[in-house]
Design a protein around this motif. Structure first.
Motif, short mmCIF file in Angstrom:
data_model
loop_
_atom_site.label_atom_id
_atom_site.label_comp_id
_atom_site.label_asym_id
_atom_site.label_seq_id
_atom_site.Cartn_x
_atom_site.Cartn_y
_atom_site.Cartn_z
N ALA A 1 -1.97 -2.41 -1.60
CA ALA A 1 -3.40 -2.69 -1.75
C ALA A 1 -4.00 -1.87 -2.89
O ALA A 1 -4.90 -2.33 -3.60
CB ALA A 1 -4.12 -2.36 -0.45
N THR A 2 -3.50 -0.66 -3.07
CA THR A 2 -4.02 0.19 -4.14
C THR A 2 -3.85 -0.51 -5.49
O THR A 2 -4.77 -0.51 -6.32
CB THR A 2 -3.28 1.55 -4.12
N HIS A 60 -12.32 2.29 0.13
CA HIS A 60 -11.10 3.12 0.07
C HIS A 60 -11.06 3.82 -1.30
O HIS A 60 -11.55 3.28 -2.30
CB HIS A 60 -9.88 2.22 0.26
N ASN A 62 -11.81 1.36 6.94
CA ASN A 62 -10.61 1.97 7.51
C ASN A 62 -10.93 3.17 8.40
O ASN A 62 -10.15 3.51 9.28
CB ASN A 62 -9.62 2.39 6.41
N ASP A 86 -11.78 -6.09 0.00
CA ASP A 86 -10.55 -5.42 0.42
C ASP A 86 -10.41 -5.71 1.92
O ASP A 86 -11.15 -5.15 2.74
CB ASP A 86 -10.72 -3.92 0.13
N GLN A 105 -7.90 -3.81 6.28
CA GLN A 105 -8.06 -3.46 7.70
C GLN A 105 -8.55 -4.64 8.53
O GLN A 105 -8.79 -4.49 9.73
CB GLN A 105 -9.04 -2.27 7.84
N SER A 131 -2.36 -5.66 2.44
CA SER A 131 -1.24 -4.71 2.39
C SER A 131 -0.39 -4.93 3.65
O SER A 131 -0.89 -4.79 4.77
CB SER A 131 -1.78 -3.28 2.35
N HIS A 185 1.95 -3.32 5.23
CA HIS A 185 2.28 -2.29 6.24
C HIS A 185 1.15 -2.01 7.20
O HIS A 185 1.31 -1.24 8.15
CB HIS A 185 2.77 -1.00 5.56
N LYS A 186 -0.01 -2.65 6.97
CA LYS A 186 -1.10 -2.47 7.93
C LYS A 186 -1.04 -3.49 9.05
O LYS A 186 -1.77 -3.40 10.02
CB LYS A 186 -2.47 -2.60 7.23
N ALA A 239 -5.60 8.44 5.65
CA ALA A 239 -4.42 9.30 5.50
C ALA A 239 -4.36 9.92 4.11
O ALA A 239 -3.95 11.06 3.95
CB ALA A 239 -3.16 8.49 5.76
N CYS A 240 -4.80 9.17 3.09
CA CYS A 240 -4.64 9.70 1.73
C CYS A 240 -5.65 10.78 1.42
O CYS A 240 -5.54 11.45 0.40
CB CYS A 240 -4.69 8.58 0.71
N ARG A 257 -10.09 9.95 14.18
CA ARG A 257 -9.89 8.48 14.22
C ARG A 257 -8.68 8.16 15.11
O ARG A 257 -7.60 8.66 14.89
CB ARG A 257 -9.63 7.96 12.80
N1 C6P Z 1 -5.69 3.28 4.19
C1 C6P Z 1 -5.83 5.01 5.90
O1 C6P Z 1 -5.34 5.95 6.54
P1 C6P Z 1 -1.97 1.06 0.36
O2 C6P Z 1 -1.63 2.46 0.66
O3 C6P Z 1 -2.13 0.83 -1.09
O4 C6P Z 1 -1.06 0.08 1.01
O5 C6P Z 1 -3.39 0.80 1.06
C2 C6P Z 1 -4.54 1.38 0.53
C3 C6P Z 1 -5.74 0.97 1.31
C4 C6P Z 1 -6.66 0.13 0.72
N2 C6P Z 1 -7.75 -0.31 1.39
C5 C6P Z 1 -7.99 0.09 2.65
C6 C6P Z 1 -9.21 -0.43 3.34
C7 C6P Z 1 -7.11 0.95 3.30
O6 C6P Z 1 -7.36 1.31 4.56
C8 C6P Z 1 -5.97 1.42 2.62
C9 C6P Z 1 -5.06 2.41 3.26
C10 C6P Z 1 -4.94 4.26 4.92
O7 C6P Z 1 -6.97 4.63 6.09
C11 C6P Z 1 -4.17 5.19 4.06
S1 C6P Z 1 -5.19 6.08 2.94
#
Ligand code: C6P
Length: 392
Positions: free
Chosen positions: A71-72, A102, A153, A178, A181, A201, A203-204, A325-326, A352
């Motif tokens: 997603a980033t 984010h 998020n 975005d 979530q 993304s 992995h969510k 998390a980041c 959270r």
């Molecule tokens: N939020 C959280 O703990 P990536 O890492 O690129 O797959 O996803 C980034 C990202 C982008 N948009 C939103 C709304 C997100 O929640 C996230 C990832 C995680 O909230 C890790 S920082």
């Protein structure tokens, strides 16, 4: 007991997803763009996965879903492309984002701001929600893009993307959301309202890490972010992450199948847990639960640093977070708590809890007992905590 309640950071890969991905590492490992059978034997699974991703967000075939690494990347692509296409060329000079996007949006917005773009950061209201009206107030003929997330998020707050999309359409301004979530937690249908770009993304939603996507509406094509080969129609070069794409497709299919379960059973479990948390004195949740995704709670325990609570939880095998998390290593207060103007003594107290369809009632029963004990212990040793009746 080990309990995972950090599903907004990442989720377990569903075993069915993993099973579908596995052959693409040591058996069917060909590069899909090569001209031999090792390549062509990957094609049916890739086609099937792409169809599942299109179907998951109800994207028409004429629109594009471009696979990215996360997603980033998708978020960076949208904002930087808009910068090159509209701001650098002088056609427009302004973008609008919410102040609780984010970091992949906020940091990119700040970067293009440093390059001369005017950026408006929309505030959230006391419930942690961006009001569509705020967009109407600041949008101008020089606005190139509005980017507001579907669901936050940190709090799970669902933002009025349909209304914001309408405002953008009326003003002929591009709209990005975005939806990281939102997918698998609320219905996401790109045909039901005006949206030009949408970030995902895998992995969510119980897919693998390292694979995401950007939905792009026909006629709103972006210039490539990665130049190079001709993969993804030339829009996103780089050898295809075959296993990742296959996994994302399967995960999307399963997320859609499990949506009713998320919205009923997971919600029910979350609500029961939240009721139990709120029975603890001096606790505070920002966003009303009916305005949130079904799996998320951001709660403050007055007098307890979020990190201290995490420490006690972690010692008991429970994984939660103080927010995204980041940003969790910088020990700053939670950005949503800051944005709603929470008093200094509450700003660092947010924790959270984010559930998933894998969370069990037994795990939640265990967790509430651990939380109760942690609150008692941590408030007992706190020099600053004194019960304040006005909070409840
Ligand atoms: N939020 C959280 O703990 P990536 O890492 O690129 O797959 O996803 C980034 C990202 C982008 N948009 C939103 C709304 C997100 O929640 C996230 C990832 C995680 O909230 C890790 S920082």
């Amino acid at each position: 007991m080990k309990v995972y309640l950090d599903n907004n950071a990442t989720t377990i890969v569903d075993p069915h997803v993993f099973a579908q991905m596995e052959p693409f590492f040591v058996q069917r490992y060909g590069n899909p763009n090569s001209l031999h059978s090792f390549a062509s034997e990957t094609h049916p699974a890739l086609k099937d996965a792409m169809e599942k991703i299109y179907a998951g967000i109800h994207a028409p075939r004429e629109d594009s879903v471009v696979i990215t690494s996360c997603a980033t990347e998708s978020n960076n692509w949208v904002l930087k492309s808009i910068y090159f296409e509209y701001i650098l060329t002088g056609r427009k000079n302004h973008i609008i984002v919410s102040e609780v996007e984010h970091p992949s949006i906020i940091a990119t917005a700040k970067f293009i701001e440093s390059m001369g773009c005017r950026v408006t950061y929309l505030p959230i209201n006391h419930e942690g929600v961006v009001e569509a009206e705020r967009v109407r107030e600041v949008i101008t003929p020089k606005t190139a893009l509005v980017s507001v997330m579907w669901a936050n998020n940190e709090t799970g707050a669902i933002f009025p993307v349909e209304e914001i999309g309408e405002i953008c359409a009326k003003h002929n301004v591009l709209f990005h959301t975005d939806a990281v979530q939102a997918i698998g937690k609320v219905p996401v249908d790109v045909q039901s309202f005006n949206v030009d770009y949408l970030t995902m993304s895998a992995h969510k939603f119980h897919g693998p890490k390292g694979v995401g996507a950007l939905y792009i509406k026909k006629g709103k094509e972006l210039k490539p972010f990665f130049h190079g080969g001709a993969q993804m129609g030339g829009l996103r070069s780089g050898t295809l992450n075959v296993a990742g794409i296959v996994g994302m497709g399967k995960a999307m299919e399963q997320a859609i199948d499990a949506l009713d379960f998320e919205m009923s059973d997971v919600r029910q479990m979350r609500d029961t847990f939240e009721d139990q948390l709120l029975e603890i004195l001096d606790t505070f949740v920002v966003t009303p639960r009916e305005k949130r995704t079904p799996n998320t709670i951001l709660i403050s325990f007055r007098g307890i640093e979020g990190e201290a609570m995490l420490w006690d939880l972690n010692r008991a095998g429970i994984a939660a977070s103080t927010g995204s998390a980041c940003a969790s290593e910088d020990l700053e207060s939670n950005p949503v708590m800051e944005a709603i103007g929470a008093a200094e003594d509450l700003a660092h107290t947010a924790v959270r809890f984010s559930l998933s369809r894998y969370t069990t009632q037994e795990e939640m029963d265990y967790t509430i007992n651990v939380v109760r004990k942690a609150v008692e212990r941590l408030r007992g040793i706190s020099s600053s905590y004194a019960y304040s009746p006005e909070i409840r």
